[in-house]
Design a protein around this motif. Structure first.
Motif, PDB file in Angstrom:
ATOM      1  N   ALA A  56      -2.050   6.784   8.393  1.00  0.00           N
ATOM      2  CA  ALA A  56      -0.776   7.513   8.420  1.00  0.00           C
ATOM      3  C   ALA A  56       0.327   6.704   7.743  1.00  0.00           C
ATOM      4  CB  ALA A  56      -0.396   7.834   9.866  1.00  0.00           C
ATOM      5  N   ALA A  57       0.364   5.380   7.998  1.00  0.00           N
ATOM      6  CA  ALA A  57       1.372   4.509   7.370  1.00  0.00           C
ATOM      7  C   ALA A  57       1.161   4.436   5.868  1.00  0.00           C
ATOM      8  CB  ALA A  57       1.292   3.111   7.977  1.00  0.00           C
ATOM      9  N   LYS A  58      -0.075   4.434   5.443  1.00  0.00           N
ATOM     10  CA  LYS A  58      -0.380   4.400   4.007  1.00  0.00           C
ATOM     11  C   LYS A  58       0.086   5.684   3.336  1.00  0.00           C
ATOM     12  CE  LYS A  58      -4.292   4.345   0.793  1.00  0.00           C
ATOM     13  NZ  LYS A  58      -5.768   4.394   0.652  1.00  0.00           N
ATOM     14  N   ALA A  59      -0.225   6.837   3.963  1.00  0.00           N
ATOM     15  CA  ALA A  59       0.185   8.124   3.398  1.00  0.00           C
ATOM     16  C   ALA A  59       1.705   8.228   3.306  1.00  0.00           C
ATOM     17  CB  ALA A  59      -0.377   9.253   4.256  1.00  0.00           C
ATOM     18  N   GLU A  60       2.401   7.736   4.326  1.00  0.00           N
ATOM     19  CA  GLU A  60       3.858   7.777   4.332  1.00  0.00           C
ATOM     20  C   GLU A  60       4.441   6.910   3.213  1.00  0.00           C
ATOM     21  OE1 GLU A  60       7.542   6.697   7.389  1.00  0.00           O
ATOM     22  OE2 GLU A  60       5.516   7.002   8.176  1.00  0.00           O
ATOM     23  N   ALA A  61       3.849   5.719   3.026  1.00  0.00           N
ATOM     24  CA  ALA A  61       4.315   4.821   1.971  1.00  0.00           C
ATOM     25  C   ALA A  61       4.058   5.426   0.586  1.00  0.00           C
ATOM     26  CB  ALA A  61       3.629   3.471   2.096  1.00  0.00           C
ATOM     27  N   GLU A  62       2.912   6.053   0.401  1.00  0.00           N
ATOM     28  CA  GLU A  62       2.579   6.673  -0.883  1.00  0.00           C
ATOM     29  C   GLU A  62       3.525   7.839  -1.185  1.00  0.00           C
ATOM     30  OE1 GLU A  62      -2.239   5.805  -1.236  1.00  0.00           O
ATOM     31  OE2 GLU A  62      -1.529   7.586  -0.157  1.00  0.00           O
ATOM     32  N   ALA A  63       3.852   8.610  -0.131  1.00  0.00           N
ATOM     33  CA  ALA A  63       4.766   9.737  -0.319  1.00  0.00           C
ATOM     34  C   ALA A  63       6.155   9.240  -0.735  1.00  0.00           C
ATOM     35  CB  ALA A  63       4.867  10.547   0.971  1.00  0.00           C
ATOM     36  N   LEU A  64       6.596   8.159  -0.127  1.00  0.00           N
ATOM     37  CA  LEU A  64       7.907   7.603  -0.458  1.00  0.00           C
ATOM     38  C   LEU A  64       7.925   7.060  -1.880  1.00  0.00           C
ATOM     39  CD1 LEU A  64      10.706   7.099   0.698  1.00  0.00           C
ATOM     40  CD2 LEU A  64       9.898   4.917   1.608  1.00  0.00           C
ATOM     41  N   LEU A  65       6.835   6.426  -2.307  1.00  0.00           N
ATOM     42  CA  LEU A  65       6.759   5.874  -3.664  1.00  0.00           C
ATOM     43  C   LEU A  65       6.767   6.966  -4.728  1.00  0.00           C
ATOM     44  CD1 LEU A  65       4.158   2.985  -3.171  1.00  0.00           C
ATOM     45  CD2 LEU A  65       6.555   2.735  -3.876  1.00  0.00           C
ATOM     46  N   SER A  66       6.226   8.122  -4.377  1.00  0.00           N
ATOM     47  CA  SER A  66       6.173   9.226  -5.343  1.00  0.00           C
ATOM     48  C   SER A  66       7.408  10.124  -5.295  1.00  0.00           C
ATOM     49  CB  SER A  66       4.919  10.066  -5.092  1.00  0.00           C
ATOM     50  OG  SER A  66       4.961  10.653  -3.798  1.00  0.00           O
ATOM     51  N   ASP A  67       8.326   9.818  -4.395  1.00  0.00           N
ATOM     52  CA  ASP A  67       9.554  10.619  -4.255  1.00  0.00           C
ATOM     53  C   ASP A  67      10.592  10.148  -5.277  1.00  0.00           C
ATOM     54  OD1 ASP A  67      11.752  12.045  -3.505  1.00  0.00           O
ATOM     55  OD2 ASP A  67      11.839  11.275  -1.437  1.00  0.00           O
ATOM     56  N   PRO A  68      10.939  10.991  -6.255  1.00  0.00           N
ATOM     57  CA  PRO A  68      11.905  10.573  -7.282  1.00  0.00           C
ATOM     58  C   PRO A  68      13.311  10.363  -6.722  1.00  0.00           C
ATOM     59  CG  PRO A  68      11.363  12.915  -7.500  1.00  0.00           C
ATOM     60  CD  PRO A  68      10.433  12.358  -6.485  1.00  0.00           C
ATOM     61  N   ALA A  69      13.591  10.933  -5.544  1.00  0.00           N
ATOM     62  CA  ALA A  69      14.936  10.802  -4.967  1.00  0.00           C
ATOM     63  C   ALA A  69      15.114   9.497  -4.191  1.00  0.00           C
ATOM     64  CB  ALA A  69      15.218  11.993  -4.049  1.00  0.00           C
ATOM     65  N   ALA A  70      13.996   8.776  -3.897  1.00  0.00           N
ATOM     66  CA  ALA A  70      14.080   7.540  -3.118  1.00  0.00           C
ATOM     67  C   ALA A  70      14.706   6.435  -3.947  1.00  0.00           C
ATOM     68  CB  ALA A  70      12.686   7.128  -2.648  1.00  0.00           C
ATOM     69  N   ASP A  71      15.554   5.631  -3.314  1.00  0.00           N
ATOM     70  CA  ASP A  71      16.197   4.549  -4.073  1.00  0.00           C
ATOM     71  C   ASP A  71      15.239   3.368  -4.242  1.00  0.00           C
ATOM     72  OD1 ASP A  71      16.240   2.921  -1.753  1.00  0.00           O
ATOM     73  OD2 ASP A  71      18.164   3.757  -1.135  1.00  0.00           O
ATOM     74  N   LYS A  72      15.664   2.403  -5.054  1.00  0.00           N
ATOM     75  CA  LYS A  72      14.817   1.281  -5.440  1.00  0.00           C
ATOM     76  C   LYS A  72      14.407   0.416  -4.247  1.00  0.00           C
ATOM     77  CE  LYS A  72      14.725  -2.733  -8.518  1.00  0.00           C
ATOM     78  NZ  LYS A  72      15.486  -3.537  -9.511  1.00  0.00           N
ATOM     79  N   GLU A  73      15.369   0.134  -3.372  1.00  0.00           N
ATOM     80  CA  GLU A  73      15.077  -0.728  -2.222  1.00  0.00           C
ATOM     81  C   GLU A  73      14.049  -0.101  -1.285  1.00  0.00           C
ATOM     82  OE1 GLU A  73      18.584  -1.848  -0.161  1.00  0.00           O
ATOM     83  OE2 GLU A  73      19.375  -3.068  -1.819  1.00  0.00           O
ATOM     84  N   LEU A  74      14.160   1.219  -1.049  1.00  0.00           N
ATOM     85  CA  LEU A  74      13.188   1.915  -0.208  1.00  0.00           C
ATOM     86  C   LEU A  74      11.795   1.875  -0.825  1.00  0.00           C
ATOM     87  CD1 LEU A  74      15.046   5.079   1.164  1.00  0.00           C
ATOM     88  CD2 LEU A  74      14.116   3.169   2.485  1.00  0.00           C
ATOM     89  N   LYS A  75      11.750   2.016  -2.162  1.00  0.00           N
ATOM     90  CA  LYS A  75      10.445   1.990  -2.831  1.00  0.00           C
ATOM     91  C   LYS A  75       9.820   0.599  -2.777  1.00  0.00           C
ATOM     92  CE  LYS A  75      10.699   5.968  -5.873  1.00  0.00           C
ATOM     93  NZ  LYS A  75      10.367   6.518  -7.194  1.00  0.00           N
ATOM     94  N   GLU A  76      10.654  -0.426  -2.857  1.00  0.00           N
ATOM     95  CA  GLU A  76      10.132  -1.785  -2.739  1.00  0.00           C
ATOM     96  C   GLU A  76       9.554  -2.016  -1.338  1.00  0.00           C
ATOM     97  OE1 GLU A  76      13.322  -4.375  -3.740  1.00  0.00           O
ATOM     98  OE2 GLU A  76      13.099  -4.118  -5.909  1.00  0.00           O
TER      99      GLU A  76
END
Length: 359
Positions: A56-76
């Motif tokens: 579940a944590a992996k899926a959540e992280a992958e979804a955040l990485l693929s979200d174009p609206a997420a900022d740089k710090e969140l993606k890191e």
């Protein structure tokens, strides 16, 4: 593996519910058996649930990485969490492969422990007595019970041969790797020249078996009765209550002298005989496999030299896995867990390799 895990988790939840049932709580035998099964499944269920959480944590992280609206710090941050989840999932997969390996059906049984002095005369008898003390202290740490069934002692406190029953949770699973030859190197107290002597003792660890599993025909067993005796032939029982059984087809001889009643000694001796016959069948059954692949942790044959206890150097070496520990004093005082865990891991790695899993 996922289907297998789902079934185990479902069974564990069923057991948890039944263990809260008042009717089960009132049945001591049923409660004990269900508790034992739940305890065995618990580490698998914990790992499976942690695996689900990591997925579940992996899926959540992958979804955040693929979200174009997420900022740089969140993606890191998501990238770090993804790497951690993937690393943990790989470790959990390996852990579950080990946990799901077929369990030895005898692992939960009590044990018939046999120790015999070997080459070395009185020194080997003294070493055999020290090995028994070592196992007794380990058993005390585990909360097990030890009952001496027969013993042939020497004047100096050694034992030529000793048979005991070890009762407790998973006794066989912990002690089964102890079968074989144990060698000691030290300067005996009787040695005036300070020379190091080598002597040996043999250990056999047999799981207890039921009469249903091993059928012993009465006509195949010869029973002799005699008086129990202590060291040097000192009489400790004035009646002939000790029992010696000889299995005529195989020549196996067992004896029990600890109970006051001849009938109790006979029942205990029969249990010892069944354990011996079961072990004989196991060795015969496994001989074809052993011919193809020698087990890393040994065959359980008491002729195999498995361990050396070197007192001058304070070391103990297990020859099957090449492990040397410089804590001989602690080992002789029952600190065996590190040895046993190393042997268990070696067996698990061997089984994984045989099944095609990674090691």
């Amino acid at each position: 593996m996922n289907d297998q895990l789902s079934g185990i988790v479902k069974r564990y939840d069923e057991l948890s519910a039944r263990l809260c049932d008042p009717t089960v709580l009132a049945d001591v035998s049923a409660f004990r058996e269900l508790t034992k099964e739940a305890k065995r499944l618990e580490p698998i269920v914990q790992a499976a649930r942690e695996q689900d959480a990591c997925e579940a944590a992996k899926a959540e992280a992958e979804a955040l990485l693929s979200d174009p609206a997420a900022d740089k710090e969140l993606k890191e941050l998501a990238s770090e969490e993804l790497a951690a989840a993937e690393e943990r999932l790989a470790a959990l997969e390996q852990e579950l492969r080990v946990l799901l390996l077929p369990r030895d059906p005898m692992d939960g049984r009590d044990v018939i422990l046999e120790i015999r002095g070997g080459a070395g005369g009185e020194e080997s008898a003294l070493f055999a007595a020290e090995l028994f003390r070592m196992y007794t202290m380990y058993a005390a740490e585990k909360g097990w019970q030890i009952e001496v069934l027969s013993a042939n002692e020497t004047e100096l406190g050694g034992v030529k041969e000793l048979t005991a029953k070890v009762s407790g949770d998973d006794a066989y699973s912990h002690l089964k790797f102890e079968s074989g030859g144990h060698r000691v190197q030290r300067v005996p107290e009787t040695e005036s020249g300070g020379r190091i002597h080598t002597s040996a003792a043999t250990v056999a660890v047999l799981p207890t078996v039921d009469d249903v599993e091993i059928d012993v025909r009465p006509e195949d067993v010869k029973m002799d009765v005699y008086r129990s005796s202590g060291a040097g032939g000192q009489k400790v029982n004035k009646t002939s209550s000790a029992v010696r059984l000889t299995h005529i087809p195989t020549g196996i001889v067992v004896a029990c002298q600890t109970e006051r009643s001849q009938y109790q000694n006979r029942d205990t001796a029969m249990a010892m005989l069944r354990a011996q016959l079961y072990e004989r069948e196991r060795i015969a059954r496994d001989s074809a496999v052993a011919a193809e692949r020698k087990s890393l942790v040994g065959s359980g044959d008491r002729s195999d030299r498995i361990r050396t206890y070197n007192f001058p150097q304070g070391r103990v070496t297990d020859h099957r896995i090449g492990l040397t520990l410089y804590k001989l004093d602690r080992v002789m005082n029952g600190d065996l867990e590190e040895l046993f865990q190393a042997l268990l891991q070696a067996e698990q790695a061997e089984k994984l390799a045989a099944s095609g899993g990674s090691v």
